[in-house]
Design an enzyme around this catalytic site. Sequence first.
Site, mmCIF file in Angstrom:
data_model
loop_
_atom_site.group_PDB
_atom_site.id
_atom_site.type_symbol
_atom_site.label_atom_id
_atom_site.label_comp_id
_atom_site.label_asym_id
_atom_site.label_seq_id
_atom_site.Cartn_x
_atom_site.Cartn_y
_atom_site.Cartn_z
ATOM 1 N N LEU A 149 0.818 -1.218 0.000
ATOM 2 C CA LEU A 149 0.000 0.000 0.000
ATOM 3 C C LEU A 149 0.850 1.266 0.000
ATOM 4 C CD1 LEU A 149 -2.839 -0.966 2.523
ATOM 5 C CD2 LEU A 149 -2.947 -0.925 0.023
ATOM 6 N N GLY A 163 8.994 5.610 3.791
ATOM 7 C CA GLY A 163 10.171 6.466 3.674
ATOM 8 C C GLY A 163 11.298 6.120 4.625
ATOM 9 N N GLY A 164 11.704 4.861 4.652
ATOM 10 C CA GLY A 164 12.838 4.480 5.482
ATOM 11 C C GLY A 164 12.482 3.960 6.852
ATOM 12 N N PHE A 165 11.198 3.870 7.179
ATOM 13 C CA PHE A 165 10.790 3.353 8.480
ATOM 14 C C PHE A 165 10.029 2.037 8.369
ATOM 15 C CE2 PHE A 165 11.737 7.663 9.585
ATOM 16 C CZ PHE A 165 12.239 7.568 10.874
ATOM 17 N N GLY A 166 9.689 1.624 7.157
ATOM 18 C CA GLY A 166 8.952 0.389 6.985
ATOM 19 C C GLY A 166 7.937 0.521 5.873
ATOM 20 N N THR A 211 3.654 -0.496 4.506
ATOM 21 C CA THR A 211 2.285 -0.851 4.863
ATOM 22 C C THR A 211 1.710 -1.719 3.752
ATOM 23 O OG1 THR A 211 1.990 1.214 6.091
ATOM 24 C CG2 THR A 211 0.000 0.037 5.448
ATOM 25 N N LYS A 223 1.179 -3.122 9.113
ATOM 26 C CA LYS A 223 2.276 -2.148 9.084
ATOM 27 C C LYS A 223 3.531 -2.834 9.608
ATOM 28 C CE LYS A 223 1.600 2.151 9.758
ATOM 29 N NZ LYS A 223 1.319 3.506 10.292
ATOM 30 N N ASP A 258 0.028 14.484 12.911
ATOM 31 C CA ASP A 258 0.322 14.359 11.471
ATOM 32 C C ASP A 258 -0.972 14.350 10.651
ATOM 33 O OD1 ASP A 258 2.030 14.267 9.307
ATOM 34 O OD2 ASP A 258 2.178 12.084 9.302
#
Length: 709
Positions: A42, A46-49, A51, A67, A165
């Site tokens: 999905l 951006g570098g954190f994992g 989804t 996630k 956010d």
Amino acid sequence: MICCLNPDCPSPENPDQNEFCQSCGVPLVRLLRGHYRITKLLSDEGGFGRTYLAEDLDKLDELCVVKQLAPKVQGTWAIKKAVELFKEEAKRLQELGEHPQIPTLLAYFEEDNYLYLVQQFINGENLFKELEKLGKFSETQIRELLLDLLPVLQYIHERGVIHRDIKPQNIIRRSPPVQGRELTLIDFGASKQLTVTVQPEPGTTIGSHGYSPLEQIQHGEAYPASDLFSLGASCFHLLTGITPFQLWSEHGYSWVNNWRKYLTSPISWELTQVIDKLLKKDIQDRYQSAVEILEDLRKPVAPPPPPTQPIPPPIIKLGKAKSTKAQSAKTKSAKTKSAQQVPLIPRPTPPQTTVSLRQKKEKKLLPLLLTSSAIASLAMVLAGIGYWQFHHHQQTANLTNTTVPKSQSQPTSLESFVLAETLTGHSGVVRAVAVSPNGKIMVSGSADKTIKLWNLANREAIRTLNGHKDWVVALAISPDSTILASGSSDKTIKLWNLETGELIATLKGHKNWVSSLAFSPDGKTLASASADETVKLWNVKTLEEIRSLKGHTNDVNTVTISPDGKTIASGSFRDMKLWNLANGVQMRTIKGHNDWVMSLAFSPDGKTLASGSSDKKITLWNTRDAAPYRVLDGHSKEVFSVAFSPDGQTLASGSGDSTVKLWNLATAEEIRTLTGHGDIVYSVAFTPDGKSVISGSKDNTIKIWQLSR
């Protein structure tokens, strides 16, 4: 389809029969934790994992969202912070997931050295994608968004959680709606408890630039008001199609002071004020809770009344009381009767929804016409009833009040006005009205993109003009009553044959919506004001642009031309400018209002300029030296329109408080408040004989107020 769980895989989707990823060669996980089949990527975080979309085999292949946390950051602190945030998201979803507009947490676990969070799948599309597909949102859609989403923010804030956010990508429109609600707030990965203040290390700030407020980006501090800033920035993005990140990159936080200039279609002043307050740079100036915004948005608006033929109110002349006992008793009886029937001080009231028979039953008649001396007498007798006042500017404090002598009768223009007719037919806001100088035709422009021509004699619709692609915001009729000019939020001006309704020409040149129009007294020149910060002059005969007047630094809301044809006046944010019509030279800048100047009008003799402002005040200026000499203070909300009577003795004003007020310019007294509109009165105009006032409103109606002799 089966998806590779290697967070570095460039193309993770594979056919079901594959054992190894065809892109990166990593063994494919058939079932995550024994019952989640990963089917689609999905998003990449951006570098954190990443989804993924998945099917839960234990729930008959029910869709869910998985996630994965796989941070590609350097340093123990950064990894620890990423893991902490991921766990916080799981905790928040577990605590908040009972709300129908927040995804439910289904599972949280570790497998193969990666952390996974499984949550409810929300069927629908996020608002960013909706914007890309369907285009900019309308005011109605933004209002619906706020009313739908604010209760969710109220819910999470009351539980000590802040999202941090909020942006269109994190708001999904569900299909179908659940419990009547369409919008769902997702991605609580950046959420935190209000009691915790994060001091992020360089490069670890949480939030999205442009959407996140100053206190969050600079100091890592987050409060309910921080989420509300992000909500306001999201509304701006959806209204304009311009990302706040783009403006933040170019201008920093200064863009929030001028956000209106990016609007391509006008919005109501109420919504403008709400977004203004959401986008305040300083947190203390913002809304502090979702409840405050809901209160502003949910203020009740009564439905517009049907056309009525009200019973004209009696006109009571009040004089000095005689000393005889009989006269005293008569006066006492008259006072008692008046107190039962008539509100002594006209004030905004909800519009009547039935004809005046109901008024008769309730013993409530329209406000009476009171002379200034009578008002003063009543003020001395009745506790709590104030006397109308007006204020002098400090620079002109030496000017004295001029009052009408008691022996002098009131001028004709100050006689009582009553509602004579309510005209319906527009399916949207009536933004502008104008009356032909020969007194035969009244014209109305609306948010329904049409212009309607009305016969003033029998008050019947003559024809409807179609051609604009957006709101009709401004109207003006040539001095010889042959040409109608219309300005629209489609950035164009159209000229029409007023007799036949045929389109003569379309004038293009403005880069934003056209807010106001004015013909010169000789009919040869048309002036137009626009949200592109300019005033343009057009040759009516050749249909060419003569020149563009530049000098304003904000939207120009209004323009008018003096009766002698020598001076143009234009109004913007807190200031007005006077220009020489012949050569376009700026002669003077006038300051005095504390907010937007919404309307300007010259008196028939050209000696006075009246300005109406969103600071709720009307100021009268001496055109000889541009000095203010009177302030008319009585409206409780913005003044959108002002108009002089033909004899110059009366001023009419239309306001956001849903009323039209009439003012005696000799005494600066409020004569009468005309109530009946169910929402903002955007435009007012006198008929050439001065016997009627026309008003156009956000309630989609036009009202004709007529003299009662």
